[in-house]
Design a protein around this motif. Sequence first.
Motif: not given
Length: 465
Positions: A115-127, A150-156
């Motif tokens: 939920k941090q601003p940095w995390t939600q600022a752009a999607p993640f390409q790989a986990v 998948r629920q909490h992180f923005p993913l490509t």
Amino acid sequence: MSVPEEQLTTDVIGENTPDPLRFGFVKKTSAHAGGHSQPIKPDEHQSLMAALLQGKSESRSESTISGIAIRCLYVHIPFCRVRCTYCNFFQYASSKQLVDDYFAALMIELVEKAKQPWTQAAPFQAVYIGGGTPTDLSAKQIEQLGKMIRQHFPLTTDCELTLEGRINRFDDEMFESALEGGFNRFSFGVQSFDTQVRRKAKRLDDREVVLSRVQRLAQYDQAPIVIDLLYGLPYQDLTIWQQDLSDFFATGAHGVDLYQLVEMNGTPMADLVEKGRLPQPAGTAIKASMFETGVAAMDAHHFNRLSVNHWARDNRERSLYNSLAKTTAEVLPLGAGAGGNIGGYGVMQHRTLDGYLAAIKQGSMPVAMMIKQPVNAATTMAIKCAFDRGVVSKIELEQQAGWNVFDYCLPLFKAWQQHGFVTLNTTEQHQYVTLTLAGQFWAVTLAQAMIKVINKVNDSTMQAA
């Protein structure tokens, strides 16, 4: 300006030998290349990490490629049922209570960091879910972990979600649960199919069990199945290695990493060898021959080469996390022992469960160590990425570095070419350094040497270049 001649010592340019593949250097001493960094005082960890995740740090901006933020998520599961003899990273033996307690804390950290601003600022390409042995989690926990990410992180939309683990106890229920959780790539540390080699390395299950299970998983055709093979283990001669390669092709798995055994102090293997309970692992010359055999086998089967040690059967296997992690991509760490980097700072989380669990309970960041990456970090990462690919491009390297590092290193490249590690192409249209077979085998050593050379260039010299 170019590399001073006095810096071109044998440890940097290698030996001038008719057989550079086997005798170019004494031995490989590290699995990864690295550079210099500056530690951050412990009492600054919490405030600095909070500022980074709030997007308020004054450090350089996040990594981008063509203006697009590049970021990955790494989740660490620090448990193993058995410690392999060659492993120097073992933390905790798996037990249900320990795993359950850890997983509950991990879910708290996951939600908080997501939920941090940095995390939600752009999607993640790989986990990437690594360890340890992530498949020592229960099927229910694996499914929950995937769904929570998948629920909490923005993913490509094409985000690669890799679950690492063992074949042992990875049954159909666990595989189906992982797929239900959203995992779309699976990486298994087979190391060798040979029963004797496996048993002496403390790997679980015999050859027939592992071979059959990998075949079945690949036949599901639901996600790429990738395995690691390790060469140079005790009892693993060239004949056994050739059989390991043949067994891999027979499985139908979608990708493979061929890693050489790098002997490290403090491993059970080192102790067993010293006590005469295990034979000496293969020496450098034999491992070089194994590498040569592996490359030839991949070529013969027309596999796509994604890096100096990774191959894909088809384009379903991308190895995206492994590729991005070697660039300037930022990596957000989750879990005990996880490492990453954000905003120009390297982060290592508490390795001990007590330290990690206490931090989560207190509502603080589970940070054990932070470092300020050097001003030439982008150059260092570009070098590591280039050597992992097997080719150094002047244009790409200098775009990342911001100075004429390629030209500066020309004397080094010429020495390597003379010693058989690279082919140098410096025509007006194309300026590349391409690794030969010998250079591919010694890729990490060469990258370390180049990083060592440019680290001697001080900041003022860089600006003048």
